[in-house]
Design a protein around this motif. Structure first.
Motif, mmCIF file in Angstrom:
data_model
loop_
_atom_site.group_PDB
_atom_site.id
_atom_site.type_symbol
_atom_site.label_atom_id
_atom_site.label_comp_id
_atom_site.label_asym_id
_atom_site.label_seq_id
_atom_site.Cartn_x
_atom_site.Cartn_y
_atom_site.Cartn_z
ATOM 1 N N VAL A 171 0.828 -1.202 0.000
ATOM 2 C CA VAL A 171 0.000 0.000 0.000
ATOM 3 C C VAL A 171 0.865 1.255 0.000
ATOM 4 N N ARG A 172 1.902 1.279 0.827
ATOM 5 C CA ARG A 172 2.762 2.475 0.877
ATOM 6 C C ARG A 172 3.443 2.722 -0.460
ATOM 7 N N ALA A 173 3.862 1.655 -1.124
ATOM 8 C CA ALA A 173 4.491 1.815 -2.442
ATOM 9 C C ALA A 173 3.521 2.459 -3.421
ATOM 10 N N ASP A 174 2.292 1.976 -3.432
ATOM 11 C CA ASP A 174 1.289 2.495 -4.364
ATOM 12 C C ASP A 174 0.840 3.907 -3.983
ATOM 13 N N TYR A 175 0.594 4.125 -2.697
ATOM 14 C CA TYR A 175 0.149 5.438 -2.252
ATOM 15 C C TYR A 175 1.203 6.509 -2.518
ATOM 16 N N ALA A 176 2.475 6.183 -2.310
ATOM 17 C CA ALA A 176 3.543 7.158 -2.544
ATOM 18 C C ALA A 176 3.563 7.592 -4.006
ATOM 19 N N ALA A 177 3.427 6.629 -4.918
ATOM 20 C CA ALA A 177 3.392 6.955 -6.346
ATOM 21 C C ALA A 177 2.150 7.772 -6.686
ATOM 22 N N PHE A 178 1.017 7.386 -6.120
ATOM 23 C CA PHE A 178 -0.237 8.069 -6.423
ATOM 24 C C PHE A 178 -0.231 9.503 -5.893
ATOM 25 N N ASN A 179 0.386 9.713 -4.729
ATOM 26 C CA ASN A 179 0.441 11.058 -4.153
ATOM 27 C C ASN A 179 1.290 12.007 -4.993
ATOM 28 N N ARG A 180 2.144 11.479 -5.839
ATOM 29 C CA ARG A 180 2.972 12.310 -6.718
ATOM 30 C C ARG A 180 2.307 12.565 -8.076
ATOM 31 N N TYR A 181 1.158 11.975 -8.300
ATOM 32 C CA TYR A 181 0.545 11.993 -9.626
ATOM 33 C C TYR A 181 -0.177 13.307 -9.906
ATOM 34 N N ALA A 182 -0.051 13.764 -11.152
ATOM 35 C CA ALA A 182 -0.803 14.921 -11.624
ATOM 36 C C ALA A 182 -1.041 14.757 -13.122
ATOM 37 N N CYS A 183 -2.183 15.227 -13.585
ATOM 38 C CA CYS A 183 -2.537 15.103 -14.997
ATOM 39 C C CYS A 183 -3.475 16.249 -15.363
ATOM 40 N N ASP A 184 -3.183 16.931 -16.446
ATOM 41 C CA ASP A 184 -4.053 18.020 -16.905
ATOM 42 C C ASP A 184 -5.357 17.469 -17.471
ATOM 43 N N ASP A 185 -6.381 18.297 -17.411
ATOM 44 C CA ASP A 185 -7.709 17.890 -17.858
ATOM 45 C C ASP A 185 -7.740 17.564 -19.346
ATOM 46 N N GLU A 186 -6.901 18.244 -20.130
ATOM 47 C CA GLU A 186 -6.932 18.036 -21.580
ATOM 48 C C GLU A 186 -6.123 16.834 -22.046
ATOM 49 N N VAL A 187 -5.425 16.165 -21.148
ATOM 50 C CA VAL A 187 -4.668 14.969 -21.531
ATOM 51 C C VAL A 187 -5.646 13.821 -21.742
ATOM 52 N N GLY A 188 -5.597 13.221 -22.918
ATOM 53 C CA GLY A 188 -6.557 12.166 -23.211
ATOM 54 C C GLY A 188 -5.975 11.053 -24.049
ATOM 55 N N ILE A 189 -6.779 10.042 -24.270
ATOM 56 C CA ILE A 189 -6.403 8.902 -25.106
ATOM 57 C C ILE A 189 -7.419 8.762 -26.224
ATOM 58 N N ALA A 190 -6.998 8.101 -27.297
ATOM 59 C CA ALA A 190 -7.909 7.895 -28.429
ATOM 60 C C ALA A 190 -8.957 6.829 -28.129
ATOM 61 N N ALA A 191 -8.624 5.894 -27.257
ATOM 62 C CA ALA A 191 -9.530 4.786 -26.941
ATOM 63 C C ALA A 191 -10.781 5.275 -26.220
ATOM 64 N N ASP A 192 -11.871 4.535 -26.393
ATOM 65 C CA ASP A 192 -13.095 4.813 -25.647
ATOM 66 C C ASP A 192 -12.847 4.613 -24.153
ATOM 67 N N ILE A 193 -13.574 5.347 -23.338
ATOM 68 C CA ILE A 193 -13.523 5.163 -21.885
ATOM 69 C C ILE A 193 -14.919 4.828 -21.382
ATOM 70 N N HIS A 194 -14.997 3.766 -20.599
ATOM 71 C CA HIS A 194 -16.252 3.339 -19.980
ATOM 72 C C HIS A 194 -16.032 3.287 -18.466
ATOM 73 N N THR A 195 -16.805 4.040 -17.708
ATOM 74 C CA THR A 195 -16.663 4.030 -16.257
ATOM 75 C C THR A 195 -17.720 3.136 -15.621
ATOM 76 N N LEU A 196 -17.346 2.545 -14.494
ATOM 77 C CA LEU A 196 -18.219 1.648 -13.751
ATOM 78 C C LEU A 196 -18.077 1.968 -12.267
ATOM 79 N N GLY A 197 -19.170 1.810 -11.520
ATOM 80 C CA GLY A 197 -19.094 2.073 -10.093
ATOM 81 C C GLY A 197 -20.233 1.442 -9.325
ATOM 82 N N GLY A 198 -20.106 1.498 -8.006
ATOM 83 C CA GLY A 198 -21.154 1.012 -7.122
ATOM 84 C C GLY A 198 -22.055 2.155 -6.692
ATOM 85 N N ASP A 199 -23.350 1.944 -6.698
ATOM 86 C CA ASP A 199 -24.274 3.043 -6.384
ATOM 87 C C ASP A 199 -24.275 3.413 -4.908
ATOM 88 N N ARG A 200 -23.599 2.623 -4.057
ATOM 89 C CA ARG A 200 -23.474 2.967 -2.638
ATOM 90 C C ARG A 200 -22.020 3.225 -2.251
#
Length: 246
Positions: A171-200
């Motif tokens: 967890v610490r390895a992953d969290y440390a990398a994630f805490n350093r992450y940043a991405c501009d809103d206009e950065v995108g990919i050509a592939a389709d994106i499909h989001t999924l989630g739990g309603d609760r």
């Protein structure tokens, strides 16, 4: 064609046995090991995908592998694990932090001319929103409280000191990398994106999921399932059918 493609042994494979199967790559959540996605890998195979579940460093059979400092470096590490171009257009499925890792993997793949069919982002905030969110915790008690709150870890395992120490390492390895992450809103990919989630899911709402739309130059859809943050544990077959249908 997939039989001729070789990968590092820490990629867990679930073949469908179908000659026309599309490859689906699975990216675990922060702290998650590949074994935790065995049920989804098997469901994807039943639905007609050849599933490849990623194993991040600092856990399982990659316990001795050094942790990449950034999410981008982790994506590069996973991309270098095999000849993905030999599998044709790829589907990518990532849960929670795994969706952001999969997004960065897709960016690497597109730069290397490896076609991505679609990115499935499960229970995850969009890349452009990560930097403005509070940092993920690094202290032992706060991490364990986070695990309990998210609900993805059997609470009985948290009484096992050996298990907890291994969990904290990952967890610490992953969290440390994630805490350093940043991405501009206009950065995108050509592939389709499909989001999924739990309603609760009290962490990632439907509105949060829809922020992913700005990161694709293709189609965007959103699907909600009954359940919380780890809804996928109860809906593996339905998720697999959705992934295989698009």
């Amino acid at each position: 064609m997939t039989g001729a493609v070789e990968f590092t042994p820490w990629i867990k494979t679930y073949p469908s046995g179908r000659a026309d199967a599309r490859a689906t790559l699975v990216f675990p959540h922060a702290g998650g090991a590949a074994l935790a996605y065995r049920s989804l890998g098997m469901a994807l195979a039943r639905a007609g995908s050849n599933a490849y579940v990623m194993q991040y460093p600092q856990r399982g059979d990659r316990l001795a592998h050094p942790a990449p400092a950034t999410v981008g470096a982790l994506a590069e590490d996973l991309f270098a694990a095999g000849d993905w171009a030999g599998l044709g257009p790829l589907n990518l499925f990532g849960h929670c932090m795994g969706a952001v890792v999969a997004f960065e993997f897709a960016r690497v793949a597109e730069r290397r001319s490896v076609p991505i069919n679609a990115l499935f982002c499960s229970a995850s905030e969009a890349p452009s929103t990560v930097a403005d969110a509070p940092d993920l915790p690094m202290a032992r008690d706060e991490i364990l409280a986070e695990m309990v709150d998210l609900g993805g870890t059997d609470a009985r395992l948290l009484d096992d000191d050996d298990f907890v120490e291994l969990l904290l390492l990952a967890v610490r390895a992953d969290y440390a990398a994630f805490n350093r992450y940043a991405c501009d809103d206009e950065v995108g990919i050509a592939a389709d994106i499909h989001t999924l989630g739990g309603d609760r899911d009290h962490r990632v709402s439907e509105a949060t999921l829809r922020r992913w739309e700005s990161h694709t130059r293709g189609a965007f859809t959103n699907s909600m399932f009954d359940g919380g943050h780890f809804y996928v544990n109860d809906h593996a077959d339905e998720v697999a059918e959705l992934v295989n249908a698009l």
